[in-house]
Design a protein around this motif. Structure first.
Motif, mmCIF file in Angstrom:
data_model
loop_
_atom_site.group_PDB
_atom_site.id
_atom_site.type_symbol
_atom_site.label_atom_id
_atom_site.label_comp_id
_atom_site.label_asym_id
_atom_site.label_seq_id
_atom_site.Cartn_x
_atom_site.Cartn_y
_atom_site.Cartn_z
ATOM 1 N N GLY A 119 17.590 66.720 41.456
ATOM 2 C CA GLY A 119 18.346 66.549 40.218
ATOM 3 C C GLY A 119 18.793 67.873 39.640
ATOM 4 N N ARG A 120 17.928 68.888 39.744
ATOM 5 C CA ARG A 120 18.271 70.214 39.229
ATOM 6 C C ARG A 120 19.455 70.794 40.014
ATOM 7 N N TRP A 121 19.417 70.685 41.340
ATOM 8 C CA TRP A 121 20.507 71.215 42.156
ATOM 9 C C TRP A 121 21.790 70.420 41.960
ATOM 10 N N MET A 122 21.663 69.118 41.804
ATOM 11 C CA MET A 122 22.859 68.289 41.548
ATOM 12 C C MET A 122 23.471 68.679 40.200
ATOM 13 N N SER A 123 22.632 68.907 39.213
ATOM 14 C CA SER A 123 23.110 69.300 37.892
ATOM 15 C C SER A 123 23.827 70.647 37.954
ATOM 16 N N ARG A 124 23.274 71.585 38.687
ATOM 17 C CA ARG A 124 23.943 72.881 38.871
ATOM 18 C C ARG A 124 25.292 72.689 39.567
ATOM 19 N N GLY A 125 25.312 71.779 40.550
ATOM 20 C CA GLY A 125 26.571 71.494 41.236
ATOM 21 C C GLY A 125 27.619 70.934 40.293
ATOM 22 N N VAL A 126 27.201 70.078 39.375
ATOM 23 C CA VAL A 126 28.128 69.530 38.376
ATOM 24 C C VAL A 126 28.679 70.652 37.506
ATOM 25 N N ASP A 127 27.819 71.581 37.072
ATOM 26 C CA ASP A 127 28.284 72.710 36.261
ATOM 27 C C ASP A 127 29.318 73.544 37.022
ATOM 28 N N ILE A 143 36.488 71.335 22.487
ATOM 29 C CA ILE A 143 35.362 70.984 21.611
ATOM 30 C C ILE A 143 34.374 70.113 22.378
ATOM 31 N N GLY A 144 34.891 69.114 23.081
ATOM 32 C CA GLY A 144 34.023 68.244 23.874
ATOM 33 C C GLY A 144 33.315 68.992 24.980
ATOM 34 N N VAL A 145 34.019 69.946 25.605
ATOM 35 C CA VAL A 145 33.393 70.740 26.660
ATOM 36 C C VAL A 145 32.297 71.614 26.064
ATOM 37 N N ALA A 146 32.565 72.239 24.925
ATOM 38 C CA ALA A 146 31.566 73.114 24.299
ATOM 39 C C ALA A 146 30.325 72.340 23.875
ATOM 40 N N LYS A 147 30.511 71.097 23.458
ATOM 41 C CA LYS A 147 29.370 70.268 23.051
ATOM 42 C C LYS A 147 28.749 69.524 24.228
ATOM 43 N N ASN A 148 29.361 69.656 25.406
ATOM 44 C CA ASN A 148 28.898 68.983 26.621
ATOM 45 C C ASN A 148 28.867 67.469 26.416
ATOM 46 N N TRP A 183 36.210 78.652 29.744
ATOM 47 C CA TRP A 183 35.264 79.546 29.071
ATOM 48 C C TRP A 183 34.077 78.755 28.519
ATOM 49 N N ARG A 184 34.347 77.644 27.887
ATOM 50 C CA ARG A 184 33.261 76.829 27.316
ATOM 51 C C ARG A 184 32.391 76.219 28.413
ATOM 52 N N SER A 185 32.970 75.889 29.565
ATOM 53 C CA SER A 185 32.185 75.376 30.687
ATOM 54 C C SER A 185 31.229 76.438 31.214
ATOM 55 N N ILE A 186 31.703 77.663 31.268
ATOM 56 C CA ILE A 186 30.831 78.765 31.698
ATOM 57 C C ILE A 186 29.683 78.937 30.716
ATOM 58 N N GLN A 187 29.981 78.859 29.421
ATOM 59 C CA GLN A 187 28.922 78.975 28.412
ATOM 60 C C GLN A 187 27.899 77.854 28.544
ATOM 61 N N VAL A 188 28.355 76.631 28.749
ATOM 62 C CA VAL A 188 27.453 75.486 28.899
ATOM 63 C C VAL A 188 26.583 75.666 30.134
ATOM 64 N N ALA A 189 27.184 76.093 31.235
ATOM 65 C CA ALA A 189 26.421 76.310 32.467
ATOM 66 C C ALA A 189 25.357 77.383 32.264
ATOM 67 N N ARG A 190 25.697 78.437 31.548
ATOM 68 C CA ARG A 190 24.713 79.498 31.276
ATOM 69 C C ARG A 190 23.532 78.962 30.472
ATOM 70 N N VAL A 191 23.817 78.116 29.497
ATOM 71 C CA VAL A 191 22.734 77.505 28.712
ATOM 72 C C VAL A 191 21.858 76.650 29.615
ATOM 73 N N HIS A 192 22.471 75.829 30.452
ATOM 74 C CA HIS A 192 21.717 74.965 31.368
ATOM 75 C C HIS A 192 20.847 75.788 32.308
ATOM 76 N N TRP A 193 21.404 76.847 32.860
ATOM 77 C CA TRP A 193 20.673 77.640 33.840
ATOM 78 C C TRP A 193 19.556 78.442 33.180
ATOM 79 N N VAL A 205 21.660 68.262 30.396
ATOM 80 C CA VAL A 205 21.662 66.951 29.753
ATOM 81 C C VAL A 205 21.611 65.840 30.803
ATOM 82 N N LEU A 206 22.134 66.112 31.982
ATOM 83 C CA LEU A 206 22.060 65.117 33.050
ATOM 84 C C LEU A 206 20.605 64.822 33.411
ATOM 85 N N GLU A 207 19.797 65.855 33.446
ATOM 86 C CA GLU A 207 18.396 65.683 33.817
ATOM 87 C C GLU A 207 17.558 65.133 32.662
ATOM 88 N N ARG A 208 17.891 65.537 31.471
ATOM 89 C CA ARG A 208 17.175 65.090 30.272
ATOM 90 C C ARG A 208 18.198 64.614 29.241
#
Length: 185
Positions: A100-108, A78-83, A158-168, A174-177
């Motif tokens: 910041g954008r590349w660092m955020s992608r690296g975190v994902d 649940i926490g992962v899905a809500k980031n 699975w939820r991490s992949i979904q969150v990364a897709r939303v970010h990309w 959320v790290l950037e904003r």
């Protein structure tokens, strides 16, 4: 701001609850809730047998512990899905946006890889111990408990992949904003 008082001049309490909307609850949330209720019933049964009947059911302690493990590992999705993980966004405020954008992608990517590694290691551990390792009081394989952990790690992957897709897709995380959320896409 409204002029409505919570306590009126006669001392009556006035509060209005917001409507409860469960449409956004993920499947893992419902599974964790079901295990949580089973945990509550197990602990209640333990209380009744120990303090009312003065004859404690020995299995309840062990089963409750394993149910709590299930709630934690499956509920963590649940926490992962809500980031909602802990994050430090201080550095993102002071670095160039492109960095910041590349660092955020690296975190994902690192988050996804971490959960994939946890899935792989859990499967390896389950294969290594097989059905030889049994619970202490309840005669059941420990792989049932590890299976709950595996399911939780797989759900978090699975939820991490979904969150990364939303970010990309939206071009920031959320790290950037920090004022944003996943619902802002």
């Amino acid at each position: 701001m409204t002029d409505e008082k919570i306590i009126d001049d006669e001392g009556h309490f006035h509060a209005h609850d917001e409507a409860v909307d469960l449409k956004g609850t993920i499947a893992e949330g419902w599974i964790a809730l079901a295990i949580f209720w089973a945990l509550g019933l197990t602990v209640f049964y333990q209380f009744v047998t120990r303090y009312v009947m003065n004859d404690s059911a020995a299995w309840t302690e062990e089963v409750a512990r394993y149910q709590l493990i299930g709630v934690v590992f499956i509920g963590a999705a649940i926490g992962v899905a809500k980031n909602n993980q802990i994050q430090v966004d201080f550095f993102y405020r002071h670095m160039p946006p492109a960095l910041g954008r590349w660092m955020s992608r690296g975190v994902d990517v690192l988050r996804i890889l971490f959960f994939v590694a946890a899935v792989v290691m859990t499967v390896q551990m389950m294969a290594k111990i097989g059905n030889n390792s049994r619970m202490t009081i309840v005669d059941a394989p420990m792989n049932l408990v590890y299976g709950l952990c595996l399911f939780g790690f797989a759900a978090m992957t699975w939820r991490s992949i979904q969150v990364a897709r939303v970010h990309w897709r939206r071009g920031y995380s959320v790290l950037e904003r920090p004022e944003s959320s996943l619902a802002d896409h």
